[in-house]
Design an enzyme around this catalytic site. Structure first.
Site, PDB file in Angstrom:
ATOM      1  N   ALA A  70     -32.855 122.896  55.261  1.00 16.76           N
ATOM      2  CA  ALA A  70     -33.844 122.350  55.798  1.00 16.76           C
ATOM      3  C   ALA A  70     -33.351 120.893  56.315  1.00 16.76           C
ATOM      4  CB  ALA A  70     -35.145 122.106  54.900  1.00 16.76           C
ATOM      5  N   GLU A 103     -31.548 135.209  56.153  1.00 20.17           N
ATOM      6  CA  GLU A 103     -32.650 135.688  56.679  1.00 20.17           C
ATOM      7  C   GLU A 103     -33.584 134.465  57.348  1.00 20.17           C
ATOM      8  OE1 GLU A 103     -34.731 137.154  53.094  1.00 20.17           O
ATOM      9  OE2 GLU A 103     -33.728 139.204  53.269  1.00 20.17           O
ATOM     10  N   ASN A 108     -38.753 131.283  64.360  1.00 16.76           N
ATOM     11  CA  ASN A 108     -37.789 130.000  64.275  1.00 16.76           C
ATOM     12  C   ASN A 108     -36.754 130.103  65.155  1.00 16.76           C
ATOM     13  OD1 ASN A 108     -36.542 127.878  63.501  1.00 16.76           O
ATOM     14  ND2 ASN A 108     -36.445 128.231  61.286  1.00 16.76           N
ATOM     15  N   TYR A 115     -27.791 129.598  64.507  1.00 12.88           N
ATOM     16  CA  TYR A 115     -27.159 130.492  63.917  1.00 12.88           C
ATOM     17  C   TYR A 115     -26.347 131.455  64.797  1.00 12.88           C
ATOM     18  CZ  TYR A 115     -30.088 129.569  60.021  1.00 12.88           C
ATOM     19  OH  TYR A 115     -30.939 128.883  59.132  1.00 12.88           O
TER      20      TYR A 115
END
Length: 147
Positions: A70, A103, A108, A115
């Protein structure tokens, strides 16, 4: 933009936990968060004099799972996540990991793009995995080969 990285430990985890609470609809309990800072888990914290973000991983043999990551809401969109993920990959390679798994919520999109830029590939979808305000949401399982 200069950032510093340090390990998250039971001595300094509260700033990271505060970011966690402000970043998730359904945050972990403080105890669960602290438990994820004991082996085989590890945490990385990024700051520039003030808290920016963190990543928590778990290594079993030659595989690392990115358990949680985060960035402070006001720091998003400023490449801090890219720097943090780059450091996470570096730490994982240094510990002789061959793969990194994660995961991510299917909704998102910003994280999925990040990623994918690093080379993570979607290998599976877990239907109705994450709790959401509207019920359940799918999770994408992604993997990065770092050998």
């Amino acid at each position: 933009m200069t950032a510093q990285f340090c390990s998250i430990s039971l001595d300094n985890y509260r700033a990271a936990y505060s970011i966690h609470q402000g970043s998730h609809l359904f945050p972990w309990s403080e105890k669960a968060f602290a438990d994820c800072l004991t082996p085989p888990y590890f945490g990385i914290y990024i700051h520039d004099g003030k808290p920016i973000g963190y990543a928590i991983g778990m290594q079993v043999l030659d595989e690392v799972t990115l358990m949680d990551v985060a960035i402070q809401p006001e720091a998003r969109g400023k490449s801090w996540g890219t720097q943090l993920l780059k450091q996470f990959v570096h730490v994982s390679k240094s510990s002789k990991a061959a793969k990194i798994w994660l995961e991510v919520r299917a909704s998102n999109i910003a994280a999925i793009h990040l990623y994918k830029r690093f080379g993570f590939e979607v290998v599976e979808t877990r239907l109705n995995y994450y709790q959401s305000l509207d019920g359940k949401e799918d999770a994408l399982i992604m993997v990065l080969d770092i050998q």
